[in-house]
Enzyme design. Structure first.
Site, mmCIF file in Angstrom:
data_model
loop_
_atom_site.group_PDB
_atom_site.id
_atom_site.type_symbol
_atom_site.label_atom_id
_atom_site.label_comp_id
_atom_site.label_asym_id
_atom_site.label_seq_id
_atom_site.Cartn_x
_atom_site.Cartn_y
_atom_site.Cartn_z
ATOM 1 N N TRP A 110 -13.629 26.662 34.151
ATOM 2 C CA TRP A 110 -14.836 27.197 34.763
ATOM 3 C C TRP A 110 -15.962 26.174 34.917
ATOM 4 O O TRP A 110 -16.934 26.426 35.624
ATOM 5 C CB TRP A 110 -15.362 28.365 33.917
ATOM 6 C CG TRP A 110 -15.451 28.049 32.439
ATOM 7 C CD1 TRP A 110 -14.550 28.401 31.488
ATOM 8 C CD2 TRP A 110 -16.449 27.272 31.762
ATOM 9 N NE1 TRP A 110 -14.917 27.909 30.257
ATOM 10 C CE2 TRP A 110 -16.092 27.209 30.395
ATOM 11 C CE3 TRP A 110 -17.614 26.631 32.182
ATOM 12 C CZ2 TRP A 110 -16.850 26.525 29.447
ATOM 13 C CZ3 TRP A 110 -18.381 25.940 31.233
ATOM 14 C CH2 TRP A 110 -17.986 25.902 29.887
ATOM 15 N N ASN A 111 -15.890 25.021 34.242
ATOM 16 C CA ASN A 111 -17.093 24.175 34.180
ATOM 17 C C ASN A 111 -17.441 23.516 35.511
ATOM 18 O O ASN A 111 -18.613 23.286 35.807
ATOM 19 C CB ASN A 111 -16.966 23.123 33.065
ATOM 20 C CG ASN A 111 -15.747 22.242 33.196
ATOM 21 O OD1 ASN A 111 -14.728 22.644 33.750
ATOM 22 N ND2 ASN A 111 -15.838 21.041 32.671
ATOM 23 N N LYS A 113 -4.641 29.544 39.440
ATOM 24 C CA LYS A 113 -5.024 30.497 38.396
ATOM 25 C C LYS A 113 -6.337 29.952 37.835
ATOM 26 O O LYS A 113 -6.354 29.000 37.051
ATOM 27 C CB LYS A 113 -3.948 30.577 37.309
ATOM 28 C CG LYS A 113 -4.179 31.733 36.307
ATOM 29 C CD LYS A 113 -5.318 31.461 35.360
ATOM 30 C CE LYS A 113 -5.588 32.631 34.436
ATOM 31 N NZ LYS A 113 -6.924 32.565 33.810
ATOM 32 N N HIS A 114 -7.440 30.525 38.270
ATOM 33 C CA HIS A 114 -8.749 30.033 37.847
ATOM 34 C C HIS A 114 -9.192 30.715 36.551
ATOM 35 O O HIS A 114 -8.602 31.703 36.116
ATOM 36 C CB HIS A 114 -9.786 30.284 38.944
ATOM 37 C CG HIS A 114 -10.775 29.175 39.109
ATOM 38 N ND1 HIS A 114 -11.229 28.427 38.044
ATOM 39 C CD2 HIS A 114 -11.414 28.676 40.205
ATOM 40 C CE1 HIS A 114 -12.089 27.532 38.480
ATOM 41 N NE2 HIS A 114 -12.214 27.644 39.779
ATOM 42 N N SER A 173 -11.161 33.036 34.053
ATOM 43 C CA SER A 173 -11.466 34.449 34.277
ATOM 44 C C SER A 173 -12.945 34.726 34.503
ATOM 45 O O SER A 173 -13.296 35.799 35.002
ATOM 46 C CB SER A 173 -10.963 35.281 33.090
ATOM 47 O OG SER A 173 -9.560 35.218 33.002
ATOM 48 N N SER A 192 -8.470 23.118 27.788
ATOM 49 C CA SER A 192 -8.466 22.759 26.379
ATOM 50 C C SER A 192 -7.131 22.156 25.965
ATOM 51 O O SER A 192 -6.094 22.362 26.611
ATOM 52 C CB SER A 192 -8.751 23.994 25.520
ATOM 53 O OG SER A 192 -7.656 24.898 25.577
ATOM 54 N N GLU A 240 -5.128 17.448 32.235
ATOM 55 C CA GLU A 240 -6.424 16.793 31.958
ATOM 56 C C GLU A 240 -7.118 17.685 30.948
ATOM 57 O O GLU A 240 -7.582 18.774 31.267
ATOM 58 C CB GLU A 240 -7.241 16.630 33.242
ATOM 59 C CG GLU A 240 -8.426 15.697 33.080
ATOM 60 C CD GLU A 240 -9.712 16.425 32.680
ATOM 61 O OE1 GLU A 240 -10.064 16.364 31.479
ATOM 62 O OE2 GLU A 240 -10.350 17.028 33.536
ATOM 63 N N LEU A 241 -7.187 17.204 29.696
ATOM 64 C CA LEU A 241 -7.629 18.051 28.595
ATOM 65 C C LEU A 241 -9.015 17.621 28.104
ATOM 66 O O LEU A 241 -9.838 17.181 28.888
ATOM 67 C CB LEU A 241 -6.569 18.027 27.497
ATOM 68 C CG LEU A 241 -5.147 18.333 27.995
ATOM 69 C CD1 LEU A 241 -4.135 18.252 26.872
ATOM 70 C CD2 LEU A 241 -5.091 19.691 28.686
ATOM 71 N N CYS A 258 -15.718 17.542 30.231
ATOM 72 C CA CYS A 258 -14.765 16.778 29.427
ATOM 73 C C CYS A 258 -15.126 15.297 29.409
ATOM 74 O O CYS A 258 -14.948 14.616 28.405
ATOM 75 C CB CYS A 258 -13.348 16.945 29.980
ATOM 76 S SG CYS A 258 -12.719 18.625 29.902
ATOM 77 N N GLU A 277 -14.618 18.570 19.818
ATOM 78 C CA GLU A 277 -15.363 18.348 21.050
ATOM 79 C C GLU A 277 -16.496 19.361 21.147
ATOM 80 O O GLU A 277 -16.265 20.577 21.135
ATOM 81 C CB GLU A 277 -14.445 18.492 22.270
ATOM 82 C CG GLU A 277 -15.166 18.289 23.582
ATOM 83 C CD GLU A 277 -14.270 18.486 24.799
ATOM 84 O OE1 GLU A 277 -14.633 17.996 25.883
ATOM 85 O OE2 GLU A 277 -13.216 19.139 24.656
#
Length: 458
Positions: A134-135, A158-159, A161, A211, A232-233, A266, A363
């Protein structure tokens, strides 16, 4: 989590969406499979024309789209507009360059492999599922969608929620621009339904930004199905300041690097590692500039820091601060929930953080900075690498030897010298260690979801 827009500036429910049924998901997968066959048969010029038309739509609708982003996740409206327009730039980059980036590559001397000709060719894999956060509701998706579609792949999204309106905008964008029906579709489903989509025979690969636990879960499923995965975490990026640096410029940039997008990035600098010779100068400027930030309504043009996107996200930040202070850290500013409506958090700076504190390892996803003092460059490198993450890094020095030392020592996917980490369509983006596998953007990003085929002729 329900699929719903909840305004983080007020805490109020704006709109809720129903999840797709299994039958509706199956219909979309069937459409995607059919679209993949059609896209594979198109040429680069045709796809580029459609992609430029999509970029035109993004630019024409930027004002409304930016407002939607701000209402859904709370970023300041000025930054939301910047995100939307950056998407159009990336779309045009791949429209202009996809053909050359995916051009056949001939072996200079085919005789060495006993051939009259030998070369490699890039071909699309087919349907690719993207699980997105979402960011950056637009940018995270477009930096996957633009290269994937230009390579001839089909995208399923799949975005997160909590950004369903952004997801539904993207659901129709590419079809409105001319791409065949089913070329890019949103799946309004919950996290529990993702595994079944990854395992579906019609899906060729998956990419996830999110995440570390989510990445491990998706990678395990993709691995069991022998499907390509790009991850990409998280990140806990170091920002190293050495005595030769322009300390005032470093401190000013550090505030932006930590608080851009309300600190929810991130790639944000999170750990500020400062040489003892310039430590006091840096910290005083850094704290003063952090205190001066304007926290408020993200739709106000003057606002620099909006709310944290979710109530649980703000609670996590407060808990990290409380844990650190209880164990001896020094809180120089901020660190508390702000106001009675919405999920605002006062930007915070912590000093004297030690390994037993949660914030040393975890984080912090919000405007919470940790500042460390070091005695030399070797200590700075060791501390910078003392994390399970390895996304990006920033180094501030005017000494070539120091620059070379840190470029080679830092365990990260990128090193930015005398500037903050940022993504560009022209630069590969991704990390090492627990920050993920694979790359997005640039040539590497468009090639991730292609079959590199070897052709040998005699």
């Amino acid at each position: 989590m329900p699929i719903a827009t909840v305004n983080p500036a007020t805490g109020e429910l704006v709109e809720e969406f129903a999840s797709l049924t299994k039958e509706q998901v199956d219909q979309r997968l069937t459409q995607a499979e059919a679209a993949a066959a059609m896209l594979r048969a198109t040429d680069f010029d045709t796809r580029a024309r459609w992609m430029r038309a999509a970029a035109d739509l993004v630019e024409a609708e930027a004002a409304h789209t930016a407002q939607r982003l701000t209402i859904e996740m709370g970023k300041p409206i000025t930054q939301a507009r910047g995100e939307v327009l950056k998407c159009a730039l990336a779309m045009r980059f791949y429209a202009d360059n996809a053909e050359s980036l995916l051009a056949d590559q001939a072996l200079a001397d085919p005789g060495t492999v006993k051939a009259s000709a030998a070369y490699t060719s890039y071909e699309p894999l087919g349907v690719v599922l993207a699980v997105m956060p979402w960011n950056y509701p637009m940018w995270q998706v477009i930096r996957f969608a633009a290269p994937a579609l230009m390579a001839g792949n089909v995208g399923l999204l799949k975005h997160a929620s909590n950004v369903p309106q952004s997801a539904m905008y993207l659901d129709t964008l590419f079809e409105r621009a001319g791409f065949p029906l089913g070329s890019f579709q949103t799946l309004l489903i919950g996290s529990a339904d993702v595994e079944a989509v990854v395992r579906d025979r019609r899906v060729a690969a998956v990419t996830l930004t999110g995440s570390e636990p989510a990445g491990r879960s998706i990678a395990a499923v993709a691995g069991s199905e022998v499907k390509k995965a790009v991850l990409e975490l998280g990140g806990s990026d170091p920002f190293i300041v050495l005595p030769s640096a322009d300390v005032r410029a470093a401190a000013r940039t550090a505030v932006t690097a930590r608080t851009l997008n309300n600190g929810q990035s991130c790639i944000a600098a999170k750990r500020f590692i400062v040489h003892t010779e310039v430590y006091e100068e840096f910290v005083e400027a850094f704290v003063a500039d952090t205190k001066a930030l304007t926290v408020g309504d993200p739709l106000d043009e003057e606002t620099e820091i909006g709310p944290i996107a979710t109530e649980s996200g703000r609670r996590e930040l407060v808990e990290l601060v409380d844990d650190a202070v209880a164990k001896g850290a020094v809180l120089r500013c901020g660190g508390s929930a702000v106001g009675t409506a919405g999920w605002f958090f006062e930007p915070a700076v912590l000093e004297e953080v030690t390994p037993e504190m949660r914030v040393y390892r975890e984080e912090a996803f919000g405007p919470l900075a940790v500042v460390h003092r070091v005695d030399d460059i070797q200590q700075a490198a060791v501390l910078a690498n003392d994390t399970t993450f390895g996304l990006s890094s920033s180094v501030w020095t005017t000494e070539p030897d120091e620059e070379r030392f840190l470029i080679t020592r830092l365990e990260a996917g990128a090193v930015f010298v005398n500037g903050m980490s940022v993504s560009y369509p022209e630069l590969p983006f991704g990390g090492v260690k627990d920050s993920g596998i694979g790359r997005e953007l640039a040539a590497e990003g468009i090639r991730e979801f292609c079959n590199l085929k070897t052709i040998w002729k005699n």
